[in-house]
Structure formats: C-alpha cells, structure tokens
Design an enzyme around this catalytic site. Sequence first.
Site, PDB file in Angstrom:
ATOM      1  N   ILE A 161       0.789  -1.076  -0.131  1.00  0.00           N
ATOM      2  CA  ILE A 161      -0.339   0.187   0.324  1.00  0.00           C
ATOM      3  C   ILE A 161       0.930   1.599  -0.333  1.00  0.00           C
ATOM      4  CG2 ILE A 161      -2.166   0.902   0.968  1.00  0.00           C
ATOM      5  CD1 ILE A 161      -2.473  -1.737   0.097  1.00  0.00           C
ATOM      6  N   PRO A 162       1.129   2.122  -0.983  1.00  0.00           N
ATOM      7  CA  PRO A 162       1.912   2.707  -1.366  1.00  0.00           C
ATOM      8  C   PRO A 162       1.475   3.781  -0.683  1.00  0.00           C
ATOM      9  CG  PRO A 162       1.367   1.971  -3.194  1.00  0.00           C
ATOM     10  CD  PRO A 162       0.811   1.175  -2.312  1.00  0.00           C
ATOM     11  N   CYS A 163       1.129   4.183   0.625  1.00  0.00           N
ATOM     12  CA  CYS A 163       0.056   5.994   0.957  1.00  0.00           C
ATOM     13  C   CYS A 163       1.436   6.407   1.005  1.00  0.00           C
ATOM     14  CB  CYS A 163      -0.342   5.280   2.553  1.00  0.00           C
ATOM     15  SG  CYS A 163       1.304   5.196   3.032  1.00  0.00           S
ATOM     16  N   HIS A 164       2.469   6.351  -0.029  1.00  0.00           N
ATOM     17  CA  HIS A 164       3.566   8.040  -0.133  1.00  0.00           C
ATOM     18  C   HIS A 164       2.924   8.433  -1.477  1.00  0.00           C
ATOM     19  CE1 HIS A 164       5.682   4.523  -1.587  1.00  0.00           C
ATOM     20  NE2 HIS A 164       6.200   5.957  -2.628  1.00  0.00           N
ATOM     21  N   ARG A 165       2.779   8.071  -2.124  1.00  0.00           N
ATOM     22  CA  ARG A 165       1.513   8.107  -3.593  1.00  0.00           C
ATOM     23  C   ARG A 165       0.491   9.292  -4.018  1.00  0.00           C
ATOM     24  NH1 ARG A 165       2.771   2.450  -5.838  1.00  0.00           N
ATOM     25  NH2 ARG A 165       5.438   2.786  -6.188  1.00  0.00           N
TER      26      ARG A 165
END
Length: 170
Positions: A113-117
């Site tokens: 889950i790449p929440c930094h994107r």
Amino acid sequence: MKVATTPARSPHFGNTRRSSRSQQYAKAVVPDIIDDDIETTHTYPETTADRASFVSPKSKRRVTEFQYRVYDACRQVPLGHYSTYKAISDHLGSGPRAVGNALAKNPFCPLPIPCHRILTTDCYIGGFSGDTKSKIFFKKAKLEKEGLAFDESGFLNESMQQSRFFSEFK
C-alpha cells in the site's frame, strides 16, 4: 493500467492554499536520517477472514472496512505516478480527510500500500504517517526515488502534474 493524462480538466486540481502550504513546508524540520525505503513489502490480508482477524501493529486495532477500501484503491497507483486524497475519496464516495486519516494509519507501507504516492489536490507533498512536520521528507524521498520531482516549496513539479496523475480506480 489507465493513467489520466489531462488533470488540468480534472476537479482534483487547484491552487487554493499554495502560499500557506509553502510556509508549512518551510517550517518543517528535516530529520537527520531520511527513510527512503520503497521496497519493503508487508503481507496484505486478501480474504475476508484474514481481514477480519488482522490487527494493525501500528495502532493495535483491527483495520476497518473503510480503511481496506482506501488501501485497495491506493495500491492501484503505479510506481512513478501519484494520485490525490480527493481522487480516492471521489472514487469511494467519501471525503479527502477520511482518506488521509486512513492512510495515516496504514500498516502496509511502503508496499503493497504505497500511501506515499498520495498528494493533496494542489500537488503538495502533504503529510506522511500522520506527520506534517518532519516525516514529509520521508515521503518526498520515496517519491523522488520513484522518479517524481518537487520544487523548493514541496509541490510536485508542474511538468509532472498531468503526465503522472492516476485516477482510473477500479
């Protein structure tokens, strides 16, 4: 994979708070060590049973159905691209702050889950892991490692705002 190429026509963009965000970024404290890890992968519960029994090591609570919906949308954003809290909230029929709150509790970062994107509507770096004062530099480092670039005020370079915007959630 569908990637939006015309965000200028999208309701997800605006410059309503640029100066206050620039001031916020200027006041942020760069930590001594920057976490730019974009490779660590955590096990993500796929089945209903696994999701119902999963307890987040971050919050010591069960992940809610809404949080899983946010995470399922977020995991669709491809490497080298970004989306916005508003784009995800529009897809889910919720609000951007609710999406941000769910992502602040994300126990599956950086992958799957790449929440930094996920950026703000005006392409500002936004918060990371519930922090807007120092961990934003972790988020920025992760995104730069993935090929995105930011100006000196924490905004995504204008040249990337259209070509790297993802909004085609399934």
